[in-house]
Design an enzyme around this catalytic site. Sequence first.
Site, PDB file in Angstrom:
ATOM      1  N   LYS A 146      27.229  23.530 -13.593  1.00  0.00           N
ATOM      2  CA  LYS A 146      27.182  23.549 -15.068  1.00  0.00           C
ATOM      3  C   LYS A 146      27.433  24.947 -15.627  1.00  0.00           C
ATOM      4  O   LYS A 146      26.656  25.474 -16.416  1.00  0.00           O
ATOM      5  CB  LYS A 146      25.853  22.978 -15.566  1.00  0.00           C
ATOM      6  CG  LYS A 146      25.642  21.539 -15.110  1.00  0.00           C
ATOM      7  CD  LYS A 146      24.450  20.896 -15.744  1.00  0.00           C
ATOM      8  CE  LYS A 146      24.240  19.460 -15.297  1.00  0.00           C
ATOM      9  NZ  LYS A 146      23.856  19.286 -13.880  1.00  0.00           N
TER      10      LYS A 146
HETATM   11  O1  LIG Z   1      25.935  17.037 -14.402  1.00  0.00           O
HETATM   12  C1  LIG Z   1      25.159  16.281 -13.802  1.00  0.00           C
HETATM   13  O2  LIG Z   1      25.417  15.890 -12.672  1.00  0.00           O
HETATM   14  C2  LIG Z   1      23.998  15.734 -14.531  1.00  0.00           C
HETATM   15  C3  LIG Z   1      24.181  15.499 -15.877  1.00  0.00           C
HETATM   16  C4  LIG Z   1      23.255  14.721 -16.579  1.00  0.00           C
HETATM   17  O3  LIG Z   1      23.430  14.398 -17.728  1.00  0.00           O
HETATM   18  N1  LIG Z   1      22.141  14.293 -15.917  1.00  0.00           N
HETATM   19  C5  LIG Z   1      21.911  14.562 -14.593  1.00  0.00           C
HETATM   20  O4  LIG Z   1      20.903  14.081 -14.058  1.00  0.00           O
HETATM   21  N2  LIG Z   1      22.809  15.349 -13.898  1.00  0.00           N
HETATM   22  C6  LIG Z   1      22.554  15.724 -12.488  1.00  0.00           C
HETATM   23  O5  LIG Z   1      22.660  14.543 -11.689  1.00  0.00           O
HETATM   24  C7  LIG Z   1      21.651  14.524 -10.664  1.00  0.00           C
HETATM   25  C8  LIG Z   1      20.738  13.338 -10.912  1.00  0.00           C
HETATM   26  O6  LIG Z   1      19.814  13.207  -9.875  1.00  0.00           O
HETATM   27  P1  LIG Z   1      18.884  11.917  -9.667  1.00  0.00           P
HETATM   28  O7  LIG Z   1      18.206  11.655 -10.961  1.00  0.00           O
HETATM   29  O8  LIG Z   1      17.951  12.348  -8.572  1.00  0.00           O
HETATM   30  O9  LIG Z   1      19.790  10.788  -9.239  1.00  0.00           O
HETATM   31  C9  LIG Z   1      20.969  15.895 -10.760  1.00  0.00           C
HETATM   32  O10 LIG Z   1      21.655  16.790  -9.901  1.00  0.00           O
HETATM   33  C10 LIG Z   1      21.181  16.324 -12.198  1.00  0.00           C
HETATM   34  O11 LIG Z   1      21.212  17.722 -12.342  1.00  0.00           O
END
Ligand SMILES: O=C(O)c1cc(=O)[nH]c(=O)n1[C@@H]1O[C@H](COP(=O)(O)O)[C@@H](O)[C@H]1O
Length: 279
Positions: free
Chosen positions: A94
């Site tokens: 990011k």
């Molecule tokens: O850019 C991202 O990947 C991201 C954007 C967003 O809106 N929400 C989000 O959860 N993420 C990322 O996606 C992953 C979600 O992880 P889990 O919730 O464990 O499946 C993490 O690495 C977050 O940093």
Amino acid sequence: MLSRKQLIEQIKQKKSFLCIGLDTDLNKIPAFLHTYPDPVLEFNRRIIDATHDLCVAYKPNAAFYESRGLQGWQSLIDTYQYLPKECLSIIDAKRGDIGNTSDQYARAFFDETAGGMGFDALTVAPYMGHDSLTPYLAYEGKWIIILALTSNDGSRDFQCLKTDNGLLYENVIQKANSLAGADRIMYVVGATQGQEFANIRKHAPDNFLLVPGVGAQGGSLAEVCRYGLTADCGLLVNASRSIAYASNGEDFAEAARAEALSLQQQMQVELEKAGIVRE
Ligand SMILES: O=C(O)c1cc(=O)[nH]c(=O)n1[C@@H]1O[C@H](COP(=O)(O)O)[C@@H](O)[C@H]1O
């Protein structure tokens, strides 16, 4: 390097649009791995070995590596080098800064000869505007994945502000679309955003969307598909914790595979329903 065409081929071949997040936390991995020289790398390797036929992308989140200093950075480089070449490699960092600084971020993550990592795609924050994004696009064939409408509660604070030209996130998509096409730009849209996907598709009909938020954050895969799927699929749905930490015993890799398989099977049904792959 993975082109849009190659990504779509992978999706059709594997009947999957799953992205597995490698958000590897030293405090959450099984205790027996701590005897290995690099427990994080060992964990990632076993997750990758157990799941690579079920997913089309891997997404290590840089925070989980940067927080461990030099050792963490080495784990990230070694994990990058272990990723299967047929899968899209996404570094979730990011980033976003003035052009001069973005140049350096781009070198760090895209130029393997500079920092040891040559990821296919990088997540970027659009807040600083066009000249903070173009340095990444100078890397032929690499993707940027721009935060549009994120999965968290705070997404409403700024992303949904009304402007004279629509919502702020709609402006982000319009501006970014003027910089490059759907072969270089993807957007992040949280799985928790449900029907909002229909509006996203009005502004980004062809772009792939990286969709985090199924699993631990409770987003619905069926709803994401209903409003977000395109003729080329157009979705990469990410799950991190629900796969990686499905078990913290010696069977963690098999448990991760079972979770990934369950998501892949749901994706296959959606792809068949949409006529993207044959039953
Ligand atoms: O850019 C991202 O990947 C991201 C954007 C967003 O809106 N929400 C989000 O959860 N993420 C990322 O996606 C992953 C979600 O992880 P889990 O919730 O464990 O499946 C993490 O690495 C977050 O940093």
